[in-house]
Design a protein around this motif. Structure first.
Motif, PDB file in Angstrom:
ATOM      1  N   VAL A  27     -48.464  -7.778 -12.827  1.00  0.00           N
ATOM      2  CA  VAL A  27     -48.385  -8.646 -14.002  1.00  0.00           C
ATOM      3  C   VAL A  27     -49.127  -9.937 -13.691  1.00  0.00           C
ATOM      4  O   VAL A  27     -49.093 -10.428 -12.555  1.00  0.00           O
ATOM      5  N   GLU A  28     -49.768 -10.507 -14.716  1.00  0.00           N
ATOM      6  CA  GLU A  28     -50.532 -11.731 -14.531  1.00  0.00           C
ATOM      7  C   GLU A  28     -50.182 -12.745 -15.613  1.00  0.00           C
ATOM      8  O   GLU A  28     -50.050 -12.387 -16.790  1.00  0.00           O
ATOM      9  N   ASN A  29     -50.014 -13.988 -15.206  1.00  0.00           N
ATOM     10  CA  ASN A  29     -49.914 -15.092 -16.153  1.00  0.00           C
ATOM     11  C   ASN A  29     -51.304 -15.711 -16.242  1.00  0.00           C
ATOM     12  O   ASN A  29     -51.740 -16.429 -15.342  1.00  0.00           O
ATOM     13  N   THR A  30     -52.021 -15.411 -17.311  1.00  0.00           N
ATOM     14  CA  THR A  30     -53.398 -15.874 -17.429  1.00  0.00           C
ATOM     15  C   THR A  30     -53.483 -17.367 -17.676  1.00  0.00           C
ATOM     16  O   THR A  30     -54.499 -17.996 -17.377  1.00  0.00           O
ATOM     17  N   SER A  76     -44.941 -15.367 -25.089  1.00  0.00           N
ATOM     18  CA  SER A  76     -45.219 -14.155 -24.307  1.00  0.00           C
ATOM     19  C   SER A  76     -46.703 -13.836 -24.195  1.00  0.00           C
ATOM     20  O   SER A  76     -47.084 -12.987 -23.382  1.00  0.00           O
ATOM     21  N   ASN A  77     -47.556 -14.515 -24.963  1.00  0.00           N
ATOM     22  CA  ASN A  77     -48.981 -14.172 -24.985  1.00  0.00           C
ATOM     23  C   ASN A  77     -49.672 -14.371 -23.636  1.00  0.00           C
ATOM     24  O   ASN A  77     -50.655 -13.694 -23.329  1.00  0.00           O
ATOM     25  N   ILE A  96     -51.137  -5.882 -15.956  1.00  0.00           N
ATOM     26  CA  ILE A  96     -52.389  -5.371 -15.414  1.00  0.00           C
ATOM     27  C   ILE A  96     -52.320  -3.863 -15.257  1.00  0.00           C
ATOM     28  O   ILE A  96     -53.236  -3.130 -15.628  1.00  0.00           O
ATOM     29  N   THR A 109     -57.755  -8.227 -11.966  1.00  0.00           N
ATOM     30  CA  THR A 109     -57.039  -9.182 -12.801  1.00  0.00           C
ATOM     31  C   THR A 109     -58.005  -9.861 -13.768  1.00  0.00           C
ATOM     32  O   THR A 109     -59.230  -9.785 -13.606  1.00  0.00           O
ATOM     33  N   LYS A 110     -57.463 -10.550 -14.758  1.00  0.00           N
ATOM     34  CA  LYS A 110     -58.301 -11.247 -15.732  1.00  0.00           C
ATOM     35  C   LYS A 110     -58.849 -12.561 -15.199  1.00  0.00           C
ATOM     36  O   LYS A 110     -59.976 -12.946 -15.500  1.00  0.00           O
ATOM     37  N   PRO A 123     -44.200  -5.083 -25.191  1.00  0.00           N
ATOM     38  CA  PRO A 123     -45.637  -5.322 -25.368  1.00  0.00           C
ATOM     39  C   PRO A 123     -46.344  -4.165 -26.057  1.00  0.00           C
ATOM     40  O   PRO A 123     -47.358  -4.368 -26.731  1.00  0.00           O
ATOM     41  N   GLN A 124     -45.829  -2.946 -25.863  1.00  0.00           N
ATOM     42  CA  GLN A 124     -46.254  -1.813 -26.671  1.00  0.00           C
ATOM     43  C   GLN A 124     -45.041  -1.351 -27.460  1.00  0.00           C
ATOM     44  O   GLN A 124     -43.978  -1.133 -26.884  1.00  0.00           O
ATOM     45  N   SER A 184     -49.719 -10.860 -19.093  1.00  0.00           N
ATOM     46  CA  SER A 184     -50.515  -9.647 -19.252  1.00  0.00           C
ATOM     47  C   SER A 184     -50.102  -8.626 -18.200  1.00  0.00           C
ATOM     48  O   SER A 184     -50.044  -8.941 -17.002  1.00  0.00           O
TER      49      SER A 184
END
Length: 568
Positions: free
Chosen positions: A515-518, A500-501, A506, A535-536, A435-436, A504
């Motif tokens: 980690v979050e699955n938005t 993969s988008n 966190i 979280t988002k 991701p980075q 996210s």
């Protein structure tokens, strides 16, 4: 561990079965008796205690029963003297083996009491235990708190099926509650570690021999195939258990997490102050020093690691963060090893490990979302002047390796490569996404191997194979280093970003890995200490002590949490 002298008795047993089916063959009978006389005269003794007390009697006993009417008084006495080395005792599968040998002796002596005592001892091990044997999570322990599915645990299931089948039409038949425990052990435990006719490496224990993964899986499938003999009502359940199925399983007594989908399998095997990581006995698994340090394997075809062990760099076990230098690895003891950390465990869909071994510390977590595995590392630190590496995978090289640095995608020629600022890598239908953008070390080349470096009894012979290795170098004396990568099956360059988008990260720190699955509004969080995160899609979450949490927003808010330290 393997004593070829015993093959003589195994062959005599096969011949005795043939003779039993064809009683008129006097020539065959005489050869069997001659073979038994040779053994009785020499009374071969292996220096490994297991053979005199268990291995030899468990082959000799059935052979004598088959040939009993043809044995002379002297032959029977000589055989019984050998069987007498087995005494009911010990724990777990060792007790089952010893008791079975006593049962053979009881049959030969027509001793009701001896048979009764042996059957009782066998059945006494079909219990849920926090000692050796079947655990409350339906894993299996032997040699202390150490997961032994593919070694003692497989032999336990095989022997219990055998004795339950033999004793079924007698007054010694297994009661229903014992069949229930065996059933649960198989369906809620053993079935989870077989994938595409192979046993997960992390379930094989120390027995990493040529053909071990295939042979052990075949043994388990055979057990499932015959369970209907003693448990006919669940015949369909046993048959379904051997097909590829989806689900998550956390063996909380064994520090092991499994994530399965219909078309891929991945697992994480850890260790802690409570649970042993791996062992070496009988000069087996002499390189397996890191097999319990967060080993993370990825299977689709099932051939990714088949008999890969002589070619492995054993300081690069997939999933582990370890020192990497030229010094030989220490050989583990038979009782295995533990690490100086109790915060190890997780729940279904999460594995976490506060790693602390050999002056190297790291916070490591794995999060499983259907077809995406998220791997995070933080706080990686050491004062040693040795390089520290996190190995993403080390498997057989199957086909091309594609590398993407953002603007461009290219094939990587065979060799060793230091790649900078990489976005993703695809090999063998697996995508490794960063991701980075991350600098990695990649090797896709032919390597030499030698089975003698894995199992000492194997002859030393150089062999070759092409191996794929992907790792992150944290360099010498890292301080608070980290990593983050996703692993996706069925990889396609066109869909990597889309798939993969939704994921996210966190936070990835010494305090929290989350980690979050938005898209599905589902968060998975490891609090290494009291903290608050935001979280988002689910708002803020606060934990007032270390724990593991999953939080999802469907029609109702769903919350699950656990304490990896087992202290609360």
């Amino acid at each position: 561990g393997s004593w070829p002298v015993n093959d003589h008795l195994v062959r005599l047993n096969h011949l005795a079965v043939m003779y039993t089916r064809n009683k008129g063959d006097d020539a065959l009978k005489n050869k069997i008796l001659s073979g038994l006389n040779y053994w009785f005269k020499n009374d071969f003794i292996c220096p490994n205690w297991w053979y005199p007390q268990i291995g030899v009697p468990k082959v000799l006993g059935p052979t004598m029963i088959l040939m009993e009417k043809d044995l002379s008084a002297e032959q029977k006495a000589a055989g019984l003297k050998i069987l007498d080395r087995a005494k009911i005792g010990m724990t777990g599968q060792n007790k089952v083996w010893l008791s079975g040998n006593v049962l053979y002796k009881g049959l030969l002596l027509d001793s009701f009491e001896m048979v009764k005592a042996a059957v009782a001892a066998i059945q006494s091990e079909i219990v849920i235990s926090q000692g050796e044997g079947i655990q409350p999570d339906f894993s299996f322990h032997q040699h202390g708190p150490q997961q032994q599915f593919g070694n003692y645990g497989a032999s336990f299931a095989e022997d219990m099926l055998k004795w339950a089948t033999i004793l079924k039409p007698t007054d010694f038949h297994f009661p229903e509650q014992k069949i229930q425990i065996l059933r649960d052990y198989l369906i809620h435990g053993m079935k989870w570690i077989i994938w595409n006719n192979q046993m997960d490496i992390s379930a094989c224990g120390r027995q990493l021999f040529p053909g071990a993964q295939l042979g052990k899986a075949k043994m388990i499938k055979n057990i499932f195939g015959h369970m209907a003999t003693i448990d006919p009502m669940l015949k369909n359940e046993y048959e379904k258990s051997m097909s590829n199925f989806a689900g998550d399983k956390f063996f909380w007594r064994s520090d092991m997490v499994i994530h399965r989908q219909k078309d891929f399998y991945t697992s994480v095997k850890m260790c802690s102050s409570r649970v042993g990581g791996a062992e070496s006995c009988n000069d087996e698994n002499i390189s397996g020093y890191h097999l319990g340090d967060g080993a993370n394997y990825f299977y689709q075809s099932g051939n990714e690691y088949t008999d890969i062990f002589p070619f492995w760099d054993w300081k690069r076990i997939p999933g582990t963060t370890t020192f990497h230098d030229e010094a030989p690895l220490p050989v583990l003891p038979c009782s295995g090893y533990r690490i100086n950390s109790d915060f190890v465990g997780g729940m279904d869909g999460i594995a976490t490990m506060a790693y602390n071994r050999d002056s190297l510390v790291a916070q490591k977590s794995w999060f499983f979302f259907d077809d995406i595995t998220v791997c995070l590392g933080a706080g990686i630190s050491s004062t040693e002047t040795k390089e520290v590496n996190t190995t993403i995978n080390q498997s057989f090289l199957h086909g091309d390796v594609q590398v993407n640095d953002g603007p461009s995608t290219q094939l990587v020629r065979n060799g060793m490569h230091n790649l900078k600022d990489i976005f993703w890598i695809i090999h063998d239908n697996w995508a490794y996404i960063f991701p980075q953008k991350t600098s990695v070390e990649l090797s896709n080349r032919e390597q030499t191997g030698d089975w003698h470096k894995v199992v000492k009894r194997m002859p030393s012979k150089e062999i070759r194979a092409e191996i794929f290795t992907l790792s992150i170098n944290h360099h010498k004396q890292p301080k608070d280093a980290g990593y983050a990568y996703f692993v996706l099956p069925k990889a396609n360059p066109a869909s990597i970003r889309t798939r993969s988008n939704a994921i996210s990260i966190i936070e990835n720190s010494r305090s929290v890995q989350a980690v979050e699955n938005t898209k599905t509004k589902f968060a998975k969080i490891v609090f290494f200490k009291a903290a608050t995160i935001k979280t988002k899609s689910l708002g803020s979450i606060t934990a007032n002590q270390p724990c593991v949490v999953t939080l999802g927003a469907g029609k109702e808010m769903a919350l699950s949490y656990s304490d990896p330290s087992h202290a609360q």
